[in-house]
Design an enzyme around this catalytic site. Structure first.
Site, PDB file in Angstrom:
ATOM      1  N   GLU A 304       0.821  -1.218   0.000  1.00 28.81           N
ATOM      2  CA  GLU A 304       0.000   0.000   0.000  1.00 28.81           C
ATOM      3  C   GLU A 304       0.852   1.264   0.000  1.00 28.81           C
ATOM      4  OE1 GLU A 304      -2.705  -0.613   3.354  1.00 28.81           O
ATOM      5  OE2 GLU A 304      -4.133  -1.565   2.001  1.00 28.81           O
ATOM      6  N   ASP A 378      -8.413  -8.836   3.872  1.00 26.21           N
ATOM      7  CA  ASP A 378      -8.143  -7.741   4.794  1.00 26.21           C
ATOM      8  C   ASP A 378      -9.152  -7.659   5.924  1.00 26.21           C
ATOM      9  OD1 ASP A 378      -7.241  -5.523   6.024  1.00 26.21           O
ATOM     10  OD2 ASP A 378      -7.702  -4.116   4.410  1.00 26.21           O
ATOM     11  N   GLU A 406     -12.579  -1.949  12.315  1.00 23.71           N
ATOM     12  CA  GLU A 406     -12.560  -1.210  11.049  1.00 23.71           C
ATOM     13  C   GLU A 406     -13.722  -1.604  10.146  1.00 23.71           C
ATOM     14  OE1 GLU A 406      -8.920  -1.647   8.859  1.00 23.71           O
ATOM     15  OE2 GLU A 406      -9.695  -0.574   7.118  1.00 23.71           O
TER      16      GLU A 406
HETATM   17  C1  BDP Z   1      -6.182  -2.037   6.070  1.00 25.81           C
HETATM   18  C2  BDP Z   1      -6.449  -0.665   6.593  1.00 25.81           C
HETATM   19  C3  BDP Z   1      -5.281   0.261   6.452  1.00 25.81           C
HETATM   20  C4  BDP Z   1      -4.030  -0.410   6.984  1.00 25.81           C
HETATM   21  C5  BDP Z   1      -3.818  -1.731   6.301  1.00 25.81           C
HETATM   22  C6  BDP Z   1      -2.674  -2.538   6.874  1.00 25.81           C
HETATM   23  O1  BDP Z   1      -7.567  -0.134   5.902  1.00 25.81           O
HETATM   24  O2  BDP Z   1      -5.578   1.434   7.141  1.00 25.81           O
HETATM   25  O3  BDP Z   1      -2.926   0.406   6.822  1.00 25.81           O
HETATM   26  O4  BDP Z   1      -4.951  -2.538   6.454  1.00 25.81           O
HETATM   27  O5  BDP Z   1      -2.958  -3.529   7.531  1.00 25.81           O
HETATM   28  O6  BDP Z   1      -7.126  -2.868   6.671  1.00 25.81           O
HETATM   29  O7  BDP Z   1      -1.522  -2.221   6.661  1.00 25.81           O
END
Ligand code: BDP
Length: 613
Positions: A304, A378, A406
């Site tokens: 990401e 996720d 979340e």
């Molecule tokens: C996702 C989240 C994000 C996190 C990412 C992670 O939306 O904010 O940075 O995972 O785990 O679930 O790195």
């Protein structure tokens, strides 16, 4: 602290007068005095907690004594109990049979403890003894839990040891005080005031963690800011580590992979570059000078948009091993996250981590753990277990769970996650034949680890919603012992937090135990997933289709059209099923045998059925 706990501040550590008269009489008879054998900082915490708890629970004064005079509670390490200058031989610890421990060569491991009743002449003793000083604290909380939940303590014969060595809360806290995916106020860590001002709340946080056996806290967001590694911030971190140490909690940090460039002025962060490795070695040495028991790093790399070794043509093993090597001499561990989903590796995000990491099995330094989320996408309300579990037999794998809600209605919905975590922990991977559960894979290596993304913040009730506290609690309890049942954990939490009244317990338990499945059904039924509003992830938005990459779009996941819906991960689709061991891969591949809960996750299901019809 208030005693009514209406504002939730005391969490599950609220001590009310024992409501059951018979039990109250039993406890009063059993505990006339308290002997805390050691004089360490941990012992002071224990004394304070017992002084707060026992008079409240028993509704009478319970004095501390230097020497046992009978009907006493005796607390100490195994060695302290064995050496105790008591007139009685309390417990034959020396003769205890020890089974080999995976990490310490002793039966209970570094966190293990026992709580035993001992009857000598007319006197009864309750002896709480743990293998190490910090482990005495969780054992005391275990005992208090027995009273809070009104158990019979006449004949205690309890032995407990953590099944997983590192039980870490990961805080996605930014240095400016905001929290990524935080729904309970600001960060608990007041970086502006540290290291000079120590908020009393840091102690209360550590106490709560210790009470459920959590022994690590990673303080900053995985989307890291290099500033956290400056000397200025390390001194602040050291101040927190000093607070947490007597509670048996080590601190960890999430480093920015490009810190050698940001902070060290180097031209590259390539882990194969000797100057880069030297910079990290020096930085890690500085950390250990300030924090001798520093736990290690948790790294999000090449994920990401976060930098990582692949930016320089190196790979995960190069990056992880370089950092792990710097940590190893000091006893630290390296948690390298497997949350990667580069579309050039595979168009199905569920396939990416296995494709990148399985070929690296056996190539990591012994203090590296590859950290995978419970599922391959996720933290969705329901996912099958991550196929990395069972696919890297030569590498310790850490399990990452998300306590903060979340994707679960955040701090607005009551969703108890114990059942979900129990499901993943008990999922059979079939990696070594039947019985190779995720829990066994995670707990097998000596460096076993479970990480929970924290849901804490500065809200008075810590978690934004009183019931969200149950998830913090359940995480700690399951990390200690994944054989505990989610309903039993809910039961004890309700009794500790709310009441032992059976109507209250039954009603709240029913709400809690049904909440996860209800959430799945209204958010992601039958294996549909990733349907939430973009960015904030609260509420549904199945039509969303404007994201900069295909796999951030909701339509990409549900694939609903005139012919049907669901993601095809069968052999005719992304072939994600092939990443699971038999018989799961065949089971998931076929709509007839795929469990209903994954019907729209795996098989080329409804679309084919509809086409065939
Ligand atoms: C996702 C989240 C994000 C996190 C990412 C992670 O939306 O904010 O940075 O995972 O785990 O679930 O790195």
């Amino acid at each position: 602290m208030q005693t009514s706990n209406e504002d939730g501040y005391e969490l599950w550590l609220c001590y009310r007068r024992v409501e059951n008269d018979e039990r109250l009489a039993q406890y009063r008879a059993a505990i006339n005095s308290i002997v805390v054998l050691s004089t360490s900082a941990t012992a002071t915490i224990i004394k304070n907690e017992l002084a707060r708890a026992l008079p409240a629970l028993l509704d009478r004064n319970v004095p501390f004594a230097d020497k046992s005079v009978g009907n006493a509670l005796i607390v100490g390490t195994v060695d302290e109990v064995a050496r105790a200058p008591l007139t009685l031989t309390l417990f034959p610890f020396g003769e205890r049979e020890h089974t080999p421990s995976p990490w310490k060569g002793e039966g209970w491991g570094e966190g293990g403890f026992s709580i035993h009743s001992q009857q000598i002449a007319n006197n009864s003793f309750i002896v709480i003894a743990a293998n190490s000083a910090p482990a005495v604290l969780p054992s005391v909380f275990h005992f208090l839990r027995l009273l809070q939940t009104q158990q019979d303590i006449r004949t205690l014969n309890i032995e407990s040891r953590p099944r997983i060595r590192y039980r870490i809360l990961a805080h996605w806290d930014n240095l400016d005080g905001s929290i990524e995916r935080g729904y309970a106020g600001r960060s608990l860590w007041n970086w502006d005031e540290l290291p000079d001002k120590i908020d009393a709340r840091y102690h209360d946080y550590a106490c709560a963690c210790a009470s459920i056996g959590i022994n690590g806290a990673c303080l900053n967001n995985v989307n890291a800011n290099a500033q956290s590694l400056t000397t200025e911030y390390l001194e602040k971190t050291a101040a927190l580590a000093d607070v947490f140490r007597p509670y048996g909690i080590r601190v960890y940090l999430s480093p920015k992979f490009t810190a050698p460039v940001h902070l060290g002025g180097l031209s590259t962060s390539d882990p194969r570059d000797a100057k880069v490795a030297a910079w990290w070695k020096q930085k890690v040495a500085e950390i250990y000078r300030l924090i001798p028991d520093f736990g290690g790093f948790q790294v999000k790399a090449n994920s990401e948009g976060q930098p990582g070794p692949q930016d320089n043509g190196a790979n995960h093993d190069d990056g992880a091993n370089m950092l792990a090597y710097a940590l190893a001499v000091h006893g630290g561990i390296l948690l390298w996250r497997a949350f990667v989903y580069d579309t050039s590796v595979d168009a199905d995000r569920a396939n990416c981590a296995n494709k990148e990491f399985v070929p690296l099995d056996g190539k990591f330094h012994p203090n590296v753990l590859i950290q995978a989320k419970n599922g391959p996408i996720d933290f969705q309300p329901r996912e099958p277990f991550h196929p990395l579990f069972g696919a890297m037999p030569q590498t310790p794998l850490a399990l990452e769970l998300q306590i903060t809600q979340e994707y679960f209605g955040q701090s607005k919905h009551l969703v108890y996650l114990g059942g979900m975590w129990q499901e993943v922990l008990h999922s059979d991977t079939y990696a070594q034949g039947a019985g190779s559960t995720v829990a066994k894979i995670v707990s097998a290596p000596s460096n076993s680890c479970i990480v929970g993304v924290a849901n804490t913040g500065t809200d008075r009730n810590w978690c934004g919603h009183h019931f969200s506290q149950a998830n913090w609690y359940a995480f700690g309890r399951l990390a200690w012992d994944y054989e505990l049942r989610a309903d039993a954990i809910a039961d004890e939490w309700i009794r500790m937090m709310w009441s032992n009244d059976s109507d209250v317990v039954d009603t709240l338990k029913q709400m809690m135990l049904g909440s996860w499945e209800a959430c799945v059904n209204y958010m992601t039924p039958l294996g549909l997933h990733h349907l939430m509003k973009e960015h904030h992830h609260y509420g549904p938005d199945p039509g969303f289709n404007n994201a900069p990459r295909p796999d951030w779009n909701n339509v990409y996941y549900h694939r609903a059209d005139a012919n049907g819906l669901g993601f095809d991960r069968s052999h005719t689709g992304s072939n994600n099923v092939a990443m699971y061991h038999s018989p799961l891969r065949e089971q998931f591949d076929n709509i007839e045998t795929c469990p209903e809960k994954y019907l729209l996750w795996f098989p080329d299901s409804l679309t084919n059925l509809i086409k065939a019809a």
